[in-house]
Motif scaffolding. Structure first.
Motif, short mmCIF file in Angstrom:
data_model
loop_
_atom_site.label_atom_id
_atom_site.label_comp_id
_atom_site.label_asym_id
_atom_site.label_seq_id
_atom_site.Cartn_x
_atom_site.Cartn_y
_atom_site.Cartn_z
N THR A 64 56.77 73.02 100.15
CA THR A 64 57.34 73.28 98.70
C THR A 64 58.76 73.87 98.79
O THR A 64 59.23 74.43 99.55
N ARG A 73 50.75 67.38 101.25
CA ARG A 73 50.97 67.70 99.93
C ARG A 73 52.44 68.24 99.64
O ARG A 73 52.81 68.79 100.59
N TYR A 74 53.11 67.88 98.42
CA TYR A 74 54.40 68.24 98.32
C TYR A 74 54.49 68.86 96.71
O TYR A 74 53.92 68.39 95.95
N ALA A 75 55.39 69.97 96.60
CA ALA A 75 55.62 70.56 95.34
C ALA A 75 57.17 70.84 95.29
O ALA A 75 57.72 71.18 96.36
N ASN A 76 57.85 70.47 94.01
CA ASN A 76 59.08 70.72 93.98
C ASN A 76 59.32 71.66 92.74
O ASN A 76 59.01 70.99 91.86
N LEU A 77 59.80 73.11 93.02
CA LEU A 77 59.89 73.87 91.74
C LEU A 77 61.39 74.15 91.40
O LEU A 77 61.56 74.79 90.31
N LEU A 128 51.24 79.15 96.47
CA LEU A 128 50.78 77.87 96.97
C LEU A 128 50.57 77.99 98.37
O LEU A 128 49.91 77.10 99.03
N ARG A 183 57.84 68.92 89.78
CA ARG A 183 56.44 68.97 90.56
C ARG A 183 56.06 70.30 90.91
O ARG A 183 56.21 70.90 92.25
N PRO A 184 55.45 70.86 89.92
CA PRO A 184 54.95 72.19 90.18
C PRO A 184 53.78 72.55 90.74
O PRO A 184 53.54 73.61 91.26
N ASP A 185 52.99 71.43 91.36
CA ASP A 185 51.71 71.67 91.98
C ASP A 185 51.86 70.98 93.55
O ASP A 185 52.48 70.00 93.63
N LEU A 186 51.15 71.60 94.42
CA LEU A 186 51.16 71.07 95.68
C LEU A 186 50.12 69.82 95.58
O LEU A 186 48.91 69.80 95.68
#
Length: 268
Positions: A17, A61-65, A86, A261-264
């Motif tokens: 994240t 898995r990837y998230a970008n906040l 997360l 990209r708010p979710d993993l």
């Protein structure tokens, strides 16, 4: 330069994240669909490609906040709790740059708030990578903030030592001292600049990147002083004056924006 890598193997990073502002969102690195890419997205691809042997790439898995224009307190309020929720294997935490650029701000006080967020993140996340500031000695206007940025960078490195965090040392990365590493606004990285940062982050995390992040740039012909002056005047009109105007009006380029990209989710 000190070795900032920790004993982190690719098998320990199955989720990532990214937390931060325009730097981490990827401004300056446009993608084919109109969204921005950036170093964090590029790092996610490198991590996914080198995910533990025998596991399908889709398991990563990837998230970008990150959201452009965010100040440290906004990042701490909006993004850090979500990153803790997360609970990924890796968080990259790059924040405070927009605060440092504002007149009258105290890098010591900003660092204290940064450290409190690092404490929260390290209590919930396996690895927290933090970023130093850039060396702005060659940047018009921003060169006058070099001492302030250096002070904040020293705090970030000390905080990283206290919490055993790997450090993405942007100050010492020679490749980003080249003008070609920066976009036209001189505040955000170019696609090649973002690529160099992603390669260096991969190194810090113990991966073998596909290229050297500090590989010398190809030679360029020398520009005349008159050309440099014209470029500086054009830059001031197109980018610096509007940027100052937004600051005076209390506006941000990230107003009303949500994380891209708010979710993993699996990285496709």
């Amino acid at each position: 330069m000190a070795d900032d890598s920790r004993n982190i193997t690719q098998s320990t990073i199955g989720s990532y994240t990214a937390v931060g502002d325009s730097f981490t969102e990827g401004v300056g690195d446009p993608g084919p669909d109109g969204t921005v890419v950036g170093w964090a997205d590029r790092l996610a691809v490198l991590l996914a490609e080198r995910h533990a042997a025998g596991q399908p790439p889709g398991d990563f898995r990837y998230a970008n906040l990150a959201v452009r224009g965010r100040l440290l307190d906004q990042i701490v309020a909006e993004q850090v709790p979500r990153a803790v929720e997360l609970a990924p294997d890796l968080v990259t935490f790059c924040a405070g740059g927009n605060d440092i650029l504002r007149p009258g701000t105290d890098p010591d006080a900003i660092a204290e708030r940064f450290e409190a967020a690092v404490a929260d993140l390290t209590s919930a996340v396996g690895t927290v990578l933090v970023c130093t500031g850039f060396d702005t000695r060659g940047v018009p206007v921003l060169r006058h903030l070099r001492g302030k940025i250096a002070t904040y960078t020293a705090h970030v490195r000390a905080i990283a030592d206290r919490y055993d965090c790997p450090v993405l040392d942007l100050w010492s990365l020679r490749a980003v001292q080249d003008r070609r590493a920066w976009s036209e606004d001189r505040l955000h990285l170019s696609p090649e600049g973002h690529t160099r940062i992603a390669l260096r982050a991969a190194q810090v995390l113990g991966l073998e990147p596909p290229a050297d992040p500090d590989e010398p740039w190809p030679p360029q012909s020398r520009r005349l002083p008159s050309e440099v002056r014209r470029e500086n005047i054009q830059w001031a009109r197109q980018h610096l004056v509007p940027w100052i105007g937004r600051r005076l009006r209390g506006e941000s380029s990230g107003d009303e924006r949500a994380p891209k990209r708010p979710d993993l989710l699996p990285l496709r």
